[in-house]
Design an enzyme around this catalytic site. Structure first.
Site, short mmCIF file in Angstrom:
data_model
loop_
_atom_site.label_atom_id
_atom_site.label_comp_id
_atom_site.label_asym_id
_atom_site.label_seq_id
_atom_site.Cartn_x
_atom_site.Cartn_y
_atom_site.Cartn_z
N ALA A 156 0.68 -1.15 -0.08
CA ALA A 156 0.01 -0.17 -0.02
C ALA A 156 0.72 1.29 0.13
CB ALA A 156 -0.91 0.07 1.01
N THR A 227 12.70 3.88 5.03
CA THR A 227 11.70 4.34 6.19
C THR A 227 11.05 2.98 6.58
OG1 THR A 227 9.92 4.70 4.35
CG2 THR A 227 11.32 6.65 5.27
N ALA A 228 11.71 1.92 6.36
CA ALA A 228 10.88 0.62 6.65
C ALA A 228 11.40 0.17 8.10
CB ALA A 228 10.98 -0.43 5.51
N ARG A 229 12.46 -0.66 8.16
CA ARG A 229 13.07 -1.20 9.14
C ARG A 229 14.64 -1.40 9.14
NH1 ARG A 229 9.10 -0.78 11.30
NH2 ARG A 229 7.64 -2.11 12.65
N ASP A 253 15.30 6.72 8.32
CA ASP A 253 14.22 6.99 9.45
C ASP A 253 14.42 5.86 10.51
OD1 ASP A 253 12.23 8.76 10.58
OD2 ASP A 253 10.80 6.90 10.10
N GLU A 258 16.84 0.76 18.19
CA GLU A 258 16.04 1.93 18.61
C GLU A 258 15.64 2.16 19.81
OE1 GLU A 258 14.71 2.75 13.84
OE2 GLU A 258 13.25 1.97 15.29
N HIS A 279 12.60 7.79 13.20
CA HIS A 279 11.57 6.80 13.27
C HIS A 279 10.22 7.53 13.43
CE1 HIS A 279 10.73 2.28 13.31
NE2 HIS A 279 9.46 3.01 12.90
N VAL A 280 10.10 8.34 12.60
CA VAL A 280 8.86 9.52 12.78
C VAL A 280 8.20 9.44 11.29
CG1 VAL A 280 9.73 10.82 14.68
CG2 VAL A 280 10.28 11.45 12.42
N ALA A 281 8.74 8.80 10.36
CA ALA A 281 7.98 9.05 8.97
C ALA A 281 6.62 8.51 9.23
CB ALA A 281 8.44 7.82 8.12
N TRP A 282 6.19 7.95 10.20
CA TRP A 282 4.71 7.25 10.22
C TRP A 282 3.73 8.29 11.19
CZ3 TRP A 282 2.91 6.27 15.33
CH2 TRP A 282 3.92 6.31 16.22
#
Length: 313
Positions: A156, A227-229, A253, A258, A279-282
């Site tokens: 998605a 921006t995944a893992r 990201d 972390e 880790h703030v892309a989401w």
């Protein structure tokens, strides 16, 4: 039946979490250390976790647990082999970051392709005042339009990234673990893309899938965005590739550990043209509220006997 719900790391979600639609006892903790998990989940039937890991040794001590509602899409913090074998349902969040993550990808993409961070820092350091003309060209600037974006992971979020890339006039190359239209192989993406974005889960197959060999096959002017893992990119190899000019830049990201309390090789400020965000892309306000609403929807559905967004169990 009255359920006991425990949210182990409420601080990870900056949104309103509404009450579920059934009798329950609810407790939340801002954060939970590994040695606090069992005590806090004693008697719980439903656990909510974002990043607090639940492994076999812990789950064995929680015989009453029926549902682990993960407040995220990634479920690598859960021992899904154990939950599946022991009747514990695991649900996750889906399709909530459809705007925020693609926008973060493009924020990094624009910053890298136009060298915004380097120009910003050089101006702050006084470089402009010593220029011989009205501007200077210390760092190369590349157009977005007409460049090639490689999307590795065509779920998605990959599809939403493609929409934005097409609108900007980019050529798009797609790879996914499934068969999708116009799919190209990874070596082709590495060779032809000006920017590569990774949007796939961390699995044994994807761990360190981008390393020294892969960087060497990319254009020297290319950038990569993750921006995944953390762990999909070999961090040492990335640091070396940037220092040695093998590739032009990277936007990260995520890191392998972390938060990086014990440091991380990529946090060295001397590494050129590397942008790291925590880790703030989401994490747009809008996306977090969609996540919180879906989280409770998942819990309500499970208790009603029609579990949804199930990844294990």
């Amino acid at each position: 039946m009255s359920h006991k719900i425990v949210f182990l790391d409420r601080e990870t979600l900056d949104a309103n979490v509404r009450k579920p639609n059934f009798p329950h006892d609810y407790t939340e903790y801002a954060q939970t250390a590994p040695d606090q998990i069992v005590e806090r989940l004693k008697g719980a039937t439903i656990c909510i976790t974002n990043k607090v890991p639940l492994r076999e040794a812990t789950l064995k001590q929680l015989p009453g647990l029926k549902l682990i509602a993960v407040a995220a899409t990634g479920t690598d913090v859960i021992d899904k082999a154990y939950t599946s074998a022991n009747g514990i349902v695991v649900s996750n969040i889906r399709n909530y970051a459809f705007n925020t993550l693609p926008e973060h990808v493009f924020a990094l993409l624009f910053a890298l392709r136009r060298n915004l961070v380097n120009y910003y820092n050089s101006v702050r350091q006084g470089r402009w005042g010593y220029a011989n003309q009205f501007c200077y060209f210390d760092y190369p600037i590349y157009d977005i339009a007409g460049s090639t974006l490689g999307i590795v992971g065509y779920g998605a979020l990959g599809k939403e990234i493609e929409k934005r890339a097409t609108a900007l006039g980019m050529k798009v190359l797609i790879n996914d673990v499934t068969d999708v239209p116009n799919k190209v192989d990874i070596p082709t993406i590495l060779r032809e893309a000006d920017v590569i974005t990774l949007n796939l889960p961390l699995t044994p197959e994807t761990k360190n899938m981008i390393g020294a060999k892969e960087f060497a096959s990319m254009k020297k002017s290319a950038c990569i965005i993750n921006t995944a893992r953390g762990g999909i990119i070999d961090e040492q190899a990335l640091a070396d590739a940037l220092r040695n000019g093998v590739i032009a830049g990277a936007g990260m990201d995520v890191l392998t550990v972390e938060p990086p309390k014990n440091g991380n090789i990529l946090l060295d400020p001397t590494i050129p043209n590397l942008i790291i965000t925590p880790h703030v892309a989401w994490a747009s306000k809008e996306a977090m509220q969609v996540l919180a609403d879906q989280l409770v929807d998942n819990i309500d559905a499970f208790v009603a006997g029609s579990a949804r967004n199930v990844v294990a169990g």
